[in-house]
Each structure stands twice: as structure tokens, then as C-alpha cells.
Design a protein around this motif. Sequence first.
Motif, PDB file in Angstrom:
ATOM      1  N   LYS A  88      -1.401   3.727   6.076  1.00  0.00           N
ATOM      2  CA  LYS A  88      -2.045   3.795   4.162  1.00  0.00           C
ATOM      3  C   LYS A  88      -2.672   5.132   4.017  1.00  0.00           C
ATOM      4  O   LYS A  88      -3.508   5.721   4.164  1.00  0.00           O
ATOM      5  N   ASP A 129      -7.497  -4.135   0.405  1.00  0.00           N
ATOM      6  CA  ASP A 129      -7.536  -3.090   1.679  1.00  0.00           C
ATOM      7  C   ASP A 129      -7.406  -2.104   0.814  1.00  0.00           C
ATOM      8  O   ASP A 129      -7.588  -0.516   1.702  1.00  0.00           O
ATOM      9  N   LYS A 149     -10.440  -0.398  -0.210  1.00  0.00           N
ATOM     10  CA  LYS A 149     -11.326  -0.301   1.187  1.00  0.00           C
ATOM     11  C   LYS A 149     -10.513   1.477   2.651  1.00  0.00           C
ATOM     12  O   LYS A 149     -11.408   2.136   2.699  1.00  0.00           O
ATOM     13  N   PRO A 202       0.783  -1.009  -0.156  1.00  0.00           N
ATOM     14  CA  PRO A 202       0.251  -0.281   0.036  1.00  0.00           C
ATOM     15  C   PRO A 202       1.119   1.151  -0.261  1.00  0.00           C
ATOM     16  O   PRO A 202       1.862   1.196   0.584  1.00  0.00           O
ATOM     17  N   SER A 251     -18.320  -6.058   0.346  1.00  0.00           N
ATOM     18  CA  SER A 251     -17.986  -6.577   1.545  1.00  0.00           C
ATOM     19  C   SER A 251     -18.250  -7.846   0.773  1.00  0.00           C
ATOM     20  O   SER A 251     -17.274  -9.066   0.844  1.00  0.00           O
ATOM     21  N   PRO A 311      -4.930  -7.444  -0.510  1.00  0.00           N
ATOM     22  CA  PRO A 311      -4.143  -5.959  -0.088  1.00  0.00           C
ATOM     23  C   PRO A 311      -5.033  -5.485  -1.577  1.00  0.00           C
ATOM     24  O   PRO A 311      -4.291  -4.061  -0.739  1.00  0.00           O
TER      25      PRO A 311
END
Length: 413
Positions: free
Chosen positions: A294, A363, A366, A286, A345, A360
Amino acid sequence: MKSSSRRRRLTAAALTALAVATSATACGSGGTGTKASDSGTYTIWDPYPQFDKGSAWVKLLDECGTKAGVKVKRTGFDTSDLANKALLAAQQGNSPDVLIVDNPVVSTLAEAGVLTTTDDNKLDSSKVDPNLLAAGQSGGKTYGTPIGANTLALYYNKKVLKEAGVDIASIKDWKSLTAALEKVKKAGKKGITFSAIGTEEGSFQFLPWFWGSGAKLTELDSAQAVSALSLWKDWLAKGYAPNSVLNNTQTTSWQEFATGDYAFSENGTWQLANAKKAGFDYGLLPIPGIEGGKASAPTGGEFVTVPVQDSTDRYATTQKLATCLTSTQSLYDTDTTLSYIAPTSEVQDKQVAANPELGPWVDAVKAARGRTSDDLGTKYPRISEQLWKAVQSALSGSKSPKDALSAAQSAVK
């Protein structure tokens, strides 16, 4: 839902904003499309001209039409061409029934009066991640639902980092990333490649660093923003990044990374297939914030929207088509085809279960944010244009990062 027999008058500001918002490179060209006069035929316009009649995408459209009891007439346009065609069709009262459009354009079309709201068209967006849905919101109203999303992260070449003595786990913020780039250069390899071209692609790639500094798009000349642009400027000055970034698109930037000489490449979900073909082991990291964590990267991807129609009796069937396209199974199938991360989700979990490498990216999505979020709406295209001009000025050496961003802020005002 209210009907409107008048032609929608689009402002010059909306037209200008749209032209800027869609200036990123497109994926091809499509044919023209017009509203079918047959009441049993419904039109769908999308920005995927690369998919022909035999593709999984077009088959899905046909299946949704069959379920709704109608025929679907689909036209795939180049991204910028689609947006302009949508504006013209609205002026003529000839909008498609379903319009799938790049997410930064949604607010422009909404403010121009082209789109219906989800309250009106009854599209259910309750399961969509709020940060992704925000790209389709303007003035407290929602104008569609995302079909999928992509964003940016750092691909890294494991061999290059190993030879340079860099432990990927040590990279947690800007300072540690820059230290890693220094080691890579001393080891005789190349550091990082990205796109800083003077288009929306350049802004798209700069935004994670801009937001990662704590900067806001309403204050382009803040100290935080200057720190982000100074980071990129210093990387070029020290040889950690090549001067080619000034002209790099995301595609040419990837081609540089694919040579195997670079440690890092800032790029998107859409390069996963190419990464597997690159011939070397890679990983994903990230994009870090200035002090760690992040950084928010911008969301890419499209929204399913329902344009305003003069005849309201079409909306019930249109709602069935749009609902079919955004159902759990359809999202899973579509996002697999488009290399997108799903907007819910439930589907994201299915994607990761089928392909753990997507973890990844889920993530990253999000943590991402819409470019027109924070209710920027049609203000974003002008802000973005000044942002990429500032990046170009600073990296080319014509202005300091501070002066470049000060000029950008003045131009926006």
C-alpha cells in the motif's frame, strides 16, 4: 503557560506559505467572527460553513459549551479564509479560543507563534494514531489533536472491470494496474480519472504515487520521483487517463467516474455517499506502491488547536471545550457527520462495526502520512507548489517528467 500581551508579528514567509497551503478549493463561505468580550462566551472558529445552527455539528459545539458552563460563539469560514483570519486575529491579539484548522496549516500557524502546544494546553493526544498526529507536529512539539482524517484510494467500477476481463485481485502494483487499464481500453471503456490540477489538490492526488515510488519531498528530482510522474504521463499518452485530468478538481474527477464509463477513480472518503448514489456496483482498492503493498496517501482533515491568548485565565475552560470535542463519543458523532475516519483505533473500531464499508478506509488512513510530516513544516507549501507545477508541465507536454522535476527542485532550493 506563559502569557503574551504583545501582538504576534507574523513573518512574510509564514504569510506566503499559508497562502499556498490553503489554495485548494474550499467548501463555501462563512461570515466574519470576532472575539467575544463577554468572559462567559467562548469563540470557536471552524472550516465547516456548510453546517447551520440546526446541524448536528453546531449542536455538539453548544453541548460542549454547556458542559463547560459557558456559551459558545461559533463561526464557520471557508478553509482559506479561516487560515488568513486566524493570522490576522493573532496579529491583533484577538484569536478565537478554539481553532479547528486544516492539518497542513497547523505547522505554519505554530511557527508563526499563533498556537499553544499540547504540553501547555493539556490536550490529550496519547490515543491518536502517530501517523495522523505527525501532521500537527513541528520542531518536536505537538500543536493540537486531529478531529478526524480522510485520505485517498481507488474506487473501481465492478461492471467495467468484469467486461474487460480484469480480476481486481490481480492488481498489486503499478505494472498490474497498468495492464488492467490496457485491458479496459481494449474493451472500449475508459481507464482511470484523477485530479492533476495546478493547485494543492493536484499535489494531494499525486503524492500517493510519488511516495509509492519511494520518493521524498526533499528530493523532487530523484529517479523515484521521475518514475511516478512518468507513470501518469504514460497513462495520458496511451489514453488510459483523459487529458481532462489537467483541469480536474477532485469533484469534477468524481463526476467523470460517476458516468459509469471509467474503471477507476482516485478519490477520497468524502465521496462515499456519492458512490452509493452512482447507480453501479463499486469497490475500493488501496493505491498500490510501485513494487506492491500500500502506498502512503496524504491525510486530509482538521486539527483542534488552542491559539495563544493575552489572557491566560481563559485556558482552563478552553481546555474543557477542546477535550469535549475530541472525546470518544464526540469523535464518533463528528466523524460520522463529516465522513471522516476517526484518529483513534477505539473510535475506528466503532465506525467499522457500524459500517463495514469503512474497513478499507481505516486501513488507508493507517497507512497515510501528513503532508508536513518529516518536520517539513512551512517548507511543504513551497515544495507542493513546485510539485503541482511539475505535474502540469509534464502532463501538458511542455517538459519531460525529468526536466519538470529538475526545475521544481531548483525552484525549491
